[in-house]
Write an enzyme that holds these catalytic residues in place. Structure first.
Site, short mmCIF file in Angstrom:
data_model
loop_
_atom_site.label_atom_id
_atom_site.label_comp_id
_atom_site.label_asym_id
_atom_site.label_seq_id
_atom_site.Cartn_x
_atom_site.Cartn_y
_atom_site.Cartn_z
N CYS A 2 0.83 -1.20 0.00
CA CYS A 2 0.00 0.00 0.00
C CYS A 2 0.86 1.25 0.00
CB CYS A 2 -0.91 0.01 1.24
SG CYS A 2 -1.93 -1.48 1.41
N SER A 354 10.99 -13.23 -3.63
CA SER A 354 12.26 -12.85 -4.26
C SER A 354 13.42 -13.33 -3.40
CB SER A 354 12.32 -11.33 -4.44
OG SER A 354 13.61 -10.91 -4.83
#
Length: 608
Positions: A2, A354
């Protein structure tokens, strides 16, 4: 993921404008809260509980929160709070965060396992409480001029306000030294970053601002050393596996980046043991020296993942798009392939895992090998071969052995940590003294170095500076431009301190980096993947400079150098020598391009 913003006076319109600048961070919803004293704004990327119950700013027991991040142990914390009588209306981690603050105060962050940047407003106490996660995975900027306090996930949101935009000369030095603006600094003097592992309290009545560190990595490392080495080694694989599994929790599709390197391959391998046809993503480039596609396809085939990739060009429209989005000058050119990769992933998933952090934690950088070599080779030998190494021809291809050798002999010095930082530098002290002239600040005044010895000193410095303000900033910027949330299991706080507590020979055995992780990965991955040399993302900046009239204009024209901070004669000389193939100044000129382009966009956007 966000975007959050707020300030210490009521103005709904400005709060909405701040939120709108971060629409890419949260395309699913926007919210604003105002009372007589403050304004808060939020952009939502819905990940958990996609219903309206996840709307922010969120109210809970008189508190108001705007929150960016993920707390992976929120369900366990929720159970603890429910035993204490707390009740919840949503299935979000946001509600757990604000309830935890209500129950435990500022100490609540000690219980969080995740990534975050948030502000909790307490109207009764008339206070803002802000916090940033332990390693700086999520960004948080703030501005304070003695009266106005403004915060946001991105600098551009703060610039909605009328503030003095004086350039910070310390930040300029840091940028040209390490290619990023590190520490708490921002490129603008009156704006600061909340440091990783820190909280900030702002008293709305007195205007008093206070920051405090809540996370001390070195203390956590020392705490592990009471355990036997055998016990610590036994714990690592289990914690890594759990760190990966808890980062798969979401109410939206989840995938993983898969470059074919050790870190991303191991993450994908651990996931694939329990998840069939798990989605993985990679990118290929037409220039084979920059492409690792064959490796990612090899690993995907071995693991049986649902692999997605594109073969793409790193061209001028990509450079322009990313540069236009930069809040601050950011010189790590791997942001461009990361941006393209994030776009590929966003077509199929909203969350991606990742392998970032694996090099810092498990000891994977070539500079760690260089440190070991420098401790072995006699100084007279290095001095004798220095002229031969410096005379070797440069290449436009990906980082070569010649480039590494030149950097090694150029920056060989007496202090191992400073030598390590100079090996990573673009403009060392001599170079910056010429480039910045009167504005030059020595490296020793820019980055305080840890009072540590050995490999741990280098890793700690990298985690404190390079990881927080280069690697993680790059990933956040590139992924958020596509509204993609990226999670990094190697930075689970349980894992980081545990691995760093081990003697260095478990991480760097001889000149083999990541020795412990390679041994673990050998049970999951093919030998050629486990033992292949480190590559990493990068970009053909030398070729870009020689082929793009726009980049050359940004570097050397009077309009782009009119800020007066750089030595024009030196810049022109480097550019001409580079274009004529007399000297490889690609990395230095790239920083000049990025800096000039940023200044021009900020101060001369309407010109021409």
């Amino acid at each position: 993921m966000c975007g959050i913003a707020g300030f210490n006076w009521p103005d709904r319109l400005i709060a909405q404008r701040m939120a709108q600048t971060m629409q890419h961070r949260g395309p699913d919803d926007q919210g604003v809260f105002c009372d007589d004293h403050v304004s808060l704004a939020h952009r939502r990327l819905a990940i958990l509980d996609l219903s309206e119950k996840g709307h922010q700013p969120m109210h809970y027991k008189g508190l108001v929160i705007v929150y960016n991040g993920e707390i992976y142990n929120f369900r366990q914390l929720r159970q603890l709070l429910e035993k204490d009588g707390y009740r919840f209306d949503s299935n979000t981690d946001t509600e757990v965060v604000v309830a935890a603050y209500h129950r435990w105060g500022a100490a609540c962050v000690q219980r969080f396992n995740g990534m975050w940047a948030f502000c909790i407003y307490d109207p009764q106490q008339r206070q803002f409480f802000l916090s940033r996660d332990r390693f700086g995975i999520k960004p948080l900027y703030y501005y304070f001029d003695g009266h106005r306090f403004i915060f946001a996930s991105e600098l551009k949101s703060i610039l909605v306000h009328q503030i003095d935009k004086r350039i910070d000369i310390q930040a300029v030095n840091l940028f040209f030294y390490q290619k990023y603006v590190g520490r708490e600094l921002c490129i603008l003097e009156d704006v600061r970053k909340l440091m990783p592992g820190h909280n900030l309290m702002f008293d709305l009545t007195s205007g008093r601002l206070q920051t405090e560190r809540y996370y001390d990595l070195l203390s956590e490392i020392d705490a592990h050393r009471v355990q036997s080495i055998h016990d610590r080694l036994e714990m690592i694989e289990g914690i890594l596996t759990d760190a990966i599994q808890i980062r798969l929790v979401a109410d939206v599709p989840v995938g993983s980046f898969l470059s074919g390197g050790l870190d991303s391959s191991l993450i994908s391998a651990i996931i694939s043991r329990n998840h069939n046809n798990f989605k993985t993503f990679s990118i290929g480039f037409r220039d084979a020296s920059y492409s690792e596609l064959r490796w990612s396809r090899l690993v995907s085939s071995r693991l049986g993942t649902d692999h997605h990739y594109d073969i793409m060009d790193l061209d001028e429209p990509v450079i322009r798009a990313v540069c236009d989005a930069m809040d601050e000058p950011f010189g790590d050119a791997s942001v461009f392939p990361t941006y393209l990769l994030s776009g590929i992933a966003r077509r199929k998933v909203i969350v991606c895992l990742s392998g970032d952090g694996g090099d810092e934690v498990f000891g994977g950088y070539d500079t760690y090998k260089a440190y070991k070599l420098a401790s072995i080779l006699p100084e007279w030998l290095i001095k004798s071969v220095r002229p031969l190494v410096q005379a070797m021809p440069d290449s436009d291809k990906k980082v070569t052995a010649i480039f590494k050798a030149k950097r090694f002999v150029r920056d060989l010095g007496h202090d191992p940590i400073r030598r390590h930082m100079d090996w990573m530098a673009t403009f060392n002290d001599d170079g910056r003294r010429q480039l910045l002239t009167e504005g030059f600040i020595p490296a020793g005044e820019l980055l305080p170095l840890p009072k540590l010895r050995g490999l741990l000193a280098l890793q700690f410095a990298d985690i404190q500076y390079y990881l927080a303000e280069d690697i993680l900033k790059k990933v956040d910027m590139a992924s958020m431009l596509h509204s993609l949330e990226v999670r990094v299991p190697f930075l689970d706080y349980r894992l980081v301190s545990l691995v760093l507590s081990l003697p260095s020979q478990y991480l760097l055995r001889g000149l083999q980096t990541k020795s412990l992780l390679r041994r673990m990965a050998s049970r999951y991955l093919p030998w050629q993947v486990v033992h292949r040399p480190k590559r990493g993302f990068t970009a053909p900046v030398s070729r870009w400079i020689r082929s793009s009239a726009w980049i050359q204009d940004c570097i050397g024209s009077e309009g782009y150098l009119s800020h007066g901070l750089l030595n024009k004669g030196l810049v022109h000389q480097m550019l001409q020598e580079h274009l004529a193939h007399k000297q490889d100044w690609a990395r230095q000129l790239w920083l000049v391009f990025i800096f000039n382009n940023w200044v021009h966009r900020q101060f001369h956007a309407g010109d021409g």
